[in-house]
Design a protein around this motif. Structure first.
Motif, PDB file in Angstrom:
ATOM      1  N   ILE A   1     -23.590  14.448  12.382  1.00  0.00           N
ATOM      2  CA  ILE A   1     -23.724  15.904  12.323  1.00  0.00           C
ATOM      3  C   ILE A   1     -22.797  16.403  11.214  1.00  0.00           C
ATOM      4  CG2 ILE A   1     -23.457  18.088  13.560  1.00  0.00           C
ATOM      5  CD1 ILE A   1     -23.686  16.457  16.184  1.00  0.00           C
ATOM      6  N   ILE A   2     -23.324  17.267  10.351  1.00  0.00           N
ATOM      7  CA  ILE A   2     -22.538  17.798   9.239  1.00  0.00           C
ATOM      8  C   ILE A   2     -22.709  19.310   9.194  1.00  0.00           C
ATOM      9  CG2 ILE A   2     -22.270  17.853   6.720  1.00  0.00           C
ATOM     10  CD1 ILE A   2     -23.231  14.962   6.644  1.00  0.00           C
ATOM     11  N   GLY A   3     -21.609  20.007   8.961  1.00  0.00           N
ATOM     12  CA  GLY A   3     -21.649  21.448   8.737  1.00  0.00           C
ATOM     13  C   GLY A   3     -20.883  21.766   7.470  1.00  0.00           C
ATOM     14  N   LEU A   4     -21.565  22.278   6.452  1.00  0.00           N
ATOM     15  CA  LEU A   4     -20.897  22.623   5.198  1.00  0.00           C
ATOM     16  C   LEU A   4     -20.427  24.066   5.289  1.00  0.00           C
ATOM     17  CD1 LEU A   4     -23.412  20.930   2.715  1.00  0.00           C
ATOM     18  CD2 LEU A   4     -21.304  19.984   3.686  1.00  0.00           C
TER      19      LEU A   4
ATOM     20  N   ILE B   1     -21.340  11.145  18.607  1.00  0.00           N
ATOM     21  CA  ILE B   1     -21.983  11.325  17.303  1.00  0.00           C
ATOM     22  C   ILE B   1     -20.908  11.722  16.288  1.00  0.00           C
ATOM     23  CG2 ILE B   1     -23.746  12.555  15.994  1.00  0.00           C
ATOM     24  CD1 ILE B   1     -24.984  13.339  18.738  1.00  0.00           C
ATOM     25  N   PRO B   2     -20.754  11.004  15.194  1.00  0.00           N
ATOM     26  CA  PRO B   2     -19.793  11.413  14.168  1.00  0.00           C
ATOM     27  C   PRO B   2     -20.091  12.837  13.694  1.00  0.00           C
ATOM     28  CG  PRO B   2     -20.599   9.207  13.725  1.00  0.00           C
ATOM     29  CD  PRO B   2     -21.439   9.747  14.840  1.00  0.00           C
ATOM     30  N   PHE B   3     -19.040  13.616  13.491  1.00  0.00           N
ATOM     31  CA  PHE B   3     -19.190  15.035  13.159  1.00  0.00           C
ATOM     32  C   PHE B   3     -18.103  15.432  12.172  1.00  0.00           C
ATOM     33  CE2 PHE B   3     -18.562  19.570  15.038  1.00  0.00           C
ATOM     34  CZ  PHE B   3     -19.253  20.140  13.968  1.00  0.00           C
ATOM     35  N   ALA B   4     -18.503  16.024  11.057  1.00  0.00           N
ATOM     36  CA  ALA B   4     -17.541  16.478  10.050  1.00  0.00           C
ATOM     37  C   ALA B   4     -18.034  17.769   9.432  1.00  0.00           C
ATOM     38  CB  ALA B   4     -17.339  15.419   8.963  1.00  0.00           C
ATOM     39  N   VAL B   5     -17.094  18.582   8.954  1.00  0.00           N
ATOM     40  CA  VAL B   5     -17.418  19.850   8.303  1.00  0.00           C
ATOM     41  C   VAL B   5     -16.622  19.961   7.012  1.00  0.00           C
ATOM     42  CG1 VAL B   5     -17.872  20.959  10.526  1.00  0.00           C
ATOM     43  CG2 VAL B   5     -15.604  21.154   9.495  1.00  0.00           C
ATOM     44  N   THR B   6     -16.964  20.955   6.210  1.00  0.00           N
ATOM     45  CA  THR B   6     -16.151  21.259   5.044  1.00  0.00           C
ATOM     46  C   THR B   6     -15.589  22.667   5.178  1.00  0.00           C
ATOM     47  OG1 THR B   6     -18.033  22.113   3.759  1.00  0.00           O
ATOM     48  CG2 THR B   6     -17.513  19.772   3.534  1.00  0.00           C
ATOM     49  N   GLU B   7     -14.526  22.919   4.420  1.00  0.00           N
ATOM     50  CA  GLU B   7     -13.899  24.227   4.374  1.00  0.00           C
ATOM     51  C   GLU B   7     -13.567  24.589   2.937  1.00  0.00           C
ATOM     52  OE1 GLU B   7     -13.551  26.475   6.506  1.00  0.00           O
ATOM     53  OE2 GLU B   7     -13.455  25.616   8.520  1.00  0.00           O
ATOM     54  N   TYR B   8     -13.390  25.896   2.697  1.00  0.00           N
ATOM     55  CA  TYR B   8     -13.009  26.376   1.372  1.00  0.00           C
ATOM     56  C   TYR B   8     -11.534  26.106   1.076  1.00  0.00           C
ATOM     57  CZ  TYR B   8     -17.336  29.176   1.390  1.00  0.00           C
ATOM     58  OH  TYR B   8     -18.643  29.593   1.425  1.00  0.00           O
ATOM     59  N   VAL B   9     -10.691  26.280   2.097  1.00  0.00           N
ATOM     60  CA  VAL B   9      -9.249  26.133   1.914  1.00  0.00           C
ATOM     61  C   VAL B   9      -8.657  25.343   3.075  1.00  0.00           C
ATOM     62  CG1 VAL B   9      -8.879  28.215   0.530  1.00  0.00           C
ATOM     63  CG2 VAL B   9      -8.858  28.373   3.013  1.00  0.00           C
ATOM     64  N   GLU B  10      -7.566  24.663   2.825  1.00  0.00           N
ATOM     65  CA  GLU B  10      -6.945  23.834   3.845  1.00  0.00           C
ATOM     66  C   GLU B  10      -6.378  24.664   4.983  1.00  0.00           C
ATOM     67  OE1 GLU B  10      -3.815  20.076   4.196  1.00  0.00           O
ATOM     68  OE2 GLU B  10      -3.612  21.519   2.551  1.00  0.00           O
TER      69      GLU B  10
ATOM     70  N   TYR C   1     -13.185  17.964   6.827  1.00  0.00           N
ATOM     71  CA  TYR C   1     -12.452  17.961   8.098  1.00  0.00           C
ATOM     72  C   TYR C   1     -13.238  17.129   9.108  1.00  0.00           C
ATOM     73  CZ  TYR C   1     -10.107  20.039  12.218  1.00  0.00           C
ATOM     74  OH  TYR C   1      -9.405  20.252  13.377  1.00  0.00           O
ATOM     75  N   ILE C   2     -12.619  16.071   9.608  1.00  0.00           N
ATOM     76  CA  ILE C   2     -13.284  15.142  10.523  1.00  0.00           C
ATOM     77  C   ILE C   2     -13.057  15.601  11.965  1.00  0.00           C
ATOM     78  CG2 ILE C   2     -13.531  12.757  11.262  1.00  0.00           C
ATOM     79  CD1 ILE C   2     -14.271  13.270   8.329  1.00  0.00           C
ATOM     80  N   VAL C   3     -14.120  16.069  12.601  1.00  0.00           N
ATOM     81  CA  VAL C   3     -14.023  16.534  13.975  1.00  0.00           C
ATOM     82  C   VAL C   3     -14.087  15.368  14.959  1.00  0.00           C
ATOM     83  CG1 VAL C   3     -15.039  18.053  15.730  1.00  0.00           C
ATOM     84  CG2 VAL C   3     -15.100  18.729  13.318  1.00  0.00           C
ATOM     85  N   HIS C   4     -15.023  14.428  14.723  1.00  0.00           N
ATOM     86  CA  HIS C   4     -15.161  13.280  15.635  1.00  0.00           C
ATOM     87  C   HIS C   4     -15.683  12.074  14.856  1.00  0.00           C
ATOM     88  CE1 HIS C   4     -15.813  11.034  19.300  1.00  0.00           C
ATOM     89  NE2 HIS C   4     -17.058  10.805  18.954  1.00  0.00           N
ATOM     90  N   THR C   5     -15.114  10.938  15.120  1.00  0.00           N
ATOM     91  CA  THR C   5     -15.624   9.668  14.572  1.00  0.00           C
ATOM     92  C   THR C   5     -16.129   8.817  15.717  1.00  0.00           C
ATOM     93  OG1 THR C   5     -13.415   8.704  14.694  1.00  0.00           O
ATOM     94  CG2 THR C   5     -14.063   9.690  12.600  1.00  0.00           C
TER      95      THR C   5
END
Length: 456
Positions: free
Chosen positions: A341-344, A365-374, A448-452
């Protein structure tokens, strides 16, 4: 993003913005000491649009319209929606530390000679305007400015009945085009070897056969970011002897971002040889795009986009489906369990992400997202996850106590003090103009890794 209105009349705000940026670029070229004043900011506290901003005295980063707003936002406070907002007293040290990352963003941008520096940062909009690629409507292909697209659905790419040709989409000289429809007789040559490059735009461009003069990275950062996420989550391509199918649920795509440039994601077929990628897009905007489209439009086709790479580089394929049934996504009960699962630019603090977080852990289920700033990950996302995980564990324990493996995964997830975050070297190579603060702010700049995956 806002500008002073030009004295001449333009068909839309995007054209006016592009005109002013070109003027500003000319002034900066003639006078290196000139500081552009063409853009406005938004008050961190009250969201008023302001031109002459006050900065926080502690970090010189966060922007206010008045002394009153800076005082009101110093401690935690309730916003207009009744939500508790982190006060700047809590955030000051965090954002001050984030400013130390500016050299990393600058170093990434300087791989390209055409990036335009203003102060400490290199800004994407100005670079695109300097190359005539900032505007709106079909005449700008993949570069169309999204604010106009959002106002007029007739210009939506997926509402067309025929796809753009690559030339219509990219609007670039032939030698700067990241071709997917290869024809060696016309100089359209695929990569000479299966995926083999380092995590940098320079290395990727060399593998792809692109000159560094090409601005294609301003759109290719979308598929390259997904490629980087899949690698980080341990999802590898197939092999000559073992072809793989990889199911991706891309959650939250928007008309002004991913949905406007679906054919750009064909790049993933080159990046995952001997693999068949099945990408399903799920969001409110995806649902509305399909429901308002005509029968023959691209949005109504079984696959909104599909592409197969040449056999010489692994013959990878990608098929993109638009979910026309679901406005929101919850992995548990969806029907298909994806490989990832990916969320940009997810914005995990929005409540619709809570069932996604719970479901990804429950179903492993592996789940990762992206962000604009840390800072979003430090202040918001970590705090949210620490709040919602106990809720998920409690619900699972009460209603599905026999799911011992899922319960164990929740317990393990709750022990992680801080989730992994990665500075994405395949981010957009230019910053977006700062709005509420002067932080380095770019598309897909952090992963940003939410779940592996925990089970084999």
């Amino acid at each position: 993003m806002a500008f002073r209105r030009p004295e001449v009349q333009f068909e839309c705000d995007c054209a006016g913005e592009a005109h002013i940026m070109r003027i500003e670029i000319g002034k900066m070229a003639r006078d290196p000491s000139y500081k552009t004043k063409s853009k406005t900011h938004v008050c961190f506290h009250c969201s008023n649009i302001i031109r002459h901003a006050r900065r926080c005295g502690g970090c010189d980063v966060v922007i206010y319209c008045s002394v009153e707003c800076s005082r009101a936002a110093w401690k935690d406070y309730l916003n207009a929606d009744g939500q508790i907002m982190d006060g700047h007293k809590r955030m000051c040290a965090i954002v001050k530390n984030q400013m130390l990352k500016f050299p990393d963003y600058a170093e990434l941008a300087t791989q390209f000679s055409w990036t335009i520096k203003i102060g400490k940062g290199y800004y994407a909009d100005f670079a695109l305007a300097s190359k005539g690629l900032y505007g709106c409507g079909p005449s700008f292909g993949w570069w169309t400015e999204p604010s106009c697209v959002a106002r007029d659905t007739r210009t939506l790419y997926l509402h067309r009945e025929t796809p753009y040709t690559e030339k219509q989409g990219w609007k670039l000289p032939d030698e700067e085009m990241p071709w997917l429809e290869f024809d060696p007789s016309k100089g359209k040559v695929p990569p000479q070897r299966i995926v083999d490059f380092e995590d940098s735009w320079t290395s990727y461009y060399e593998w792809r056969g692109l000159p560094m003069s090409s601005p294609a990275a301003f759109r290719l950062h979308w598929p390259l970011t997904i490629y980087r996420i899949l690698r980080e989550l341990g999802i590898k391509p197939g092999t000559v002897d073992n072809r793989k199918t990889i199911k991706i649920h891309l959650v939250g795509p928007e008309n002004r971002k991913e949905l406007a440039i679906l054919p750009v994601f064909g790049e993933l077929a080159l990046l995952f040889p001997y693999s068949d990628l099945r990408m399903t897009l799920i969001s409110e905007e995806t649902f509305l795009t399909v429901s308002t489209a005509r029968r023959r439009s691209l949005a109504r086709q079984p696959f909104a986009y599909k592409y197969t790479a040449p056999e010489s580089i692994g013959g990878g394929s990608i098929h993109i489906t638009l979910d026309s049934q679901n406005r929101v996504y919850a992995p548990f009960g969806y029907g298909e369990i994806p490989d990832v699962i990916i969320g940009l630019h997810a914005g995990l603090t929005n409540p619709e992400w809570i069932p996604v977080i719970h479901g990804s852990i429950r179903l492993d289920i592996p789940f990762a997202v992206t962000e604009y700033v840390e800072t979003c990950m430090s202040v918001n996302d970590d705090a949210l996850i620490k709040t919602v995980l106990p809720e998920g564990l409690r619900a699972l324990t009460e209603h599905a106590p026999t799911e011992t493996e899922a319960i164990a995964r929740f317990e393990q997830a709750m022990l992680i003090p801080e989730r992994k975050r990665i500075f994405n070297t395949f981010m957009c190579p230019g910053l977006h103009w700062p709005q509420r603060s002067l932080l380095p702010y770019a598309h897909n700049s952090w992963i940003y890794i939410v779940h592996t995956k925990t089970s084999t």
